[in-house]
Design a protein around this motif. Structure first.
Motif, short mmCIF file in Angstrom:
data_model
loop_
_atom_site.label_atom_id
_atom_site.label_comp_id
_atom_site.label_asym_id
_atom_site.label_seq_id
_atom_site.Cartn_x
_atom_site.Cartn_y
_atom_site.Cartn_z
N THR A 88 33.56 50.14 37.32
CA THR A 88 34.06 49.95 35.96
C THR A 88 35.59 49.99 35.91
N TYR A 89 36.22 50.62 36.88
CA TYR A 89 37.67 50.73 36.90
C TYR A 89 38.34 49.65 37.76
N THR A 90 37.56 48.89 38.49
CA THR A 90 38.11 47.93 39.45
C THR A 90 39.06 46.92 38.81
N PRO A 91 38.70 46.26 37.72
CA PRO A 91 39.64 45.28 37.16
C PRO A 91 40.98 45.90 36.76
N LEU A 92 40.94 47.06 36.16
CA LEU A 92 42.16 47.75 35.73
C LEU A 92 43.06 48.07 36.91
N VAL A 93 42.48 48.64 37.96
CA VAL A 93 43.27 49.02 39.13
C VAL A 93 43.77 47.78 39.88
N THR A 94 42.92 46.78 40.00
CA THR A 94 43.32 45.55 40.70
C THR A 94 44.50 44.88 39.98
N LYS A 95 44.41 44.76 38.67
CA LYS A 95 45.51 44.14 37.90
C LYS A 95 46.79 44.95 38.05
N ALA A 96 46.69 46.27 38.00
CA ALA A 96 47.88 47.11 38.16
C ALA A 96 48.50 46.91 39.54
N CYS A 97 47.65 46.78 40.57
CA CYS A 97 48.17 46.56 41.93
C CYS A 97 48.88 45.21 42.02
N ILE A 98 48.30 44.19 41.43
CA ILE A 98 48.94 42.86 41.44
C ILE A 98 50.29 42.93 40.75
N ASP A 99 50.33 43.59 39.58
CA ASP A 99 51.60 43.73 38.85
C ASP A 99 52.64 44.48 39.66
N ALA A 100 52.20 45.46 40.46
CA ALA A 100 53.12 46.27 41.27
C ALA A 100 53.46 45.63 42.61
N GLY A 101 52.77 44.53 42.95
CA GLY A 101 53.00 43.89 44.24
C GLY A 101 52.42 44.67 45.40
N THR A 102 51.31 45.38 45.14
CA THR A 102 50.67 46.23 46.15
C THR A 102 49.29 45.69 46.48
N PRO A 111 29.25 44.07 38.52
CA PRO A 111 29.72 43.27 37.40
C PRO A 111 31.18 42.83 37.46
N SER A 112 32.03 43.61 38.07
CA SER A 112 33.46 43.26 38.08
C SER A 112 33.80 42.19 39.11
N THR A 113 32.88 41.86 39.99
CA THR A 113 33.19 40.98 41.12
C THR A 113 33.77 39.64 40.70
N GLN A 114 33.15 38.95 39.77
CA GLN A 114 33.64 37.63 39.35
C GLN A 114 35.05 37.73 38.78
N GLU A 115 35.28 38.72 37.96
CA GLU A 115 36.61 38.89 37.38
C GLU A 115 37.66 39.12 38.47
N ILE A 116 37.30 39.88 39.48
CA ILE A 116 38.24 40.15 40.56
C ILE A 116 38.52 38.88 41.36
N HIS A 117 37.50 38.11 41.64
CA HIS A 117 37.70 36.85 42.38
C HIS A 117 38.59 35.89 41.60
N GLU A 118 38.52 35.95 40.27
CA GLU A 118 39.37 35.09 39.45
C GLU A 118 40.83 35.52 39.52
N LEU A 119 41.10 36.75 39.92
CA LEU A 119 42.48 37.24 40.06
C LEU A 119 43.10 36.84 41.40
N ASP A 120 42.32 36.25 42.27
CA ASP A 120 42.78 35.93 43.62
C ASP A 120 44.03 35.06 43.62
N LYS A 121 44.05 33.99 42.82
CA LYS A 121 45.20 33.09 42.80
C LYS A 121 46.46 33.82 42.34
N THR A 122 46.33 34.61 41.29
CA THR A 122 47.47 35.38 40.79
C THR A 122 48.00 36.30 41.88
N ALA A 123 47.08 36.97 42.57
CA ALA A 123 47.47 37.89 43.64
C ALA A 123 48.21 37.13 44.75
N LYS A 124 47.65 36.01 45.18
CA LYS A 124 48.28 35.22 46.24
C LYS A 124 49.67 34.74 45.83
N ASP A 125 49.81 34.36 44.55
CA ASP A 125 51.10 33.87 44.07
C ASP A 125 52.21 34.92 44.18
#
Length: 176
Positions: A88-102, A111-125
């Motif tokens: 339940t916390y995965t999307p929140l922590v993943t987004k924070a890590c992307i924002d921090a460059g970590t 349930p969070s899996t699809q949402e996390i996979h959708e963040l892949d491009k943003t993370a790679k960028d």
């Protein structure tokens, strides 16, 4: 140079991750973060009694739902976050890590899996690696399946049975 790692969520899986990182010569600093700080401090104290390498662990209290607190901790400049919280916390922590460059490695799934996979491009960028679902299932079983399949000439089908990873109370594994 050694890595600086944040382990967030110190339940049974997080404690196992913490021990493995503590034993690694490639990890020089570990911040162990959980909302239950007294339980976490007790665990780290027990590790320090049996292994001097536990001195590289700093226990801190964190509430993963507090975005500002999470961002503040991430500003300390970690090489990677090992997210051992519930899914339940995965999307929140993943987004924070992307924002921090970590970079972010997560043990949970579902349930969070699809949402996390959708963040892949943003993370790679932004040059961040995210590795979702790296726990028991899905996770290590997929690694073992892939390894085994590459060793064989041909694979038609793989059947894998995963037993519950939580040891029964009263067994030696329960107290490790």
């Amino acid at each position: 140079s050694t890595m600086k790692v944040l382990v967030i969520g110190l339940g049974r899986m997080g404690q196992a991750v913490l021990r493995d990182l503590m034993e690694s010569d490639e990890v020089g600093e570990i911040v162990a973060a959980d909302i239950h700080i007294e339980t976490l401090k007790d665990y780290v104290d027990k590790l320090r009694e049996i292994d001097e390498r536990a001195e590289k662990i700093e226990p801190i209290r964190i509430d993963a739902t507090d975005r500002d607190q999470l961002r503040g901790v991430l500003k300390r400049g970690f090489d990677v976050v090992s997210d051992c919280l519930l899914w339940t916390y995965t999307p929140l922590v993943t987004k924070a890590c992307i924002d921090a460059g970590t970079s972010h490695v997560d043990l949970s799934s579902e349930p969070s899996t699809q949402e996390i996979h959708e963040l892949d491009k943003t993370a790679k960028d932004v040059g961040v690696t995210i590795i979702p679902d790296c726990g028991q299932d899905p996770g290590i079983d997929n690694v073992v399946e892939g390894y085994a399949a590459r060793k064989l000439d041909k694979v038609k089908k793989i059947h894998m049975y995963i037993a519950d990873g939580i040891p029964q109370k009263g067994t030696p594994a329960y107290y490790n």
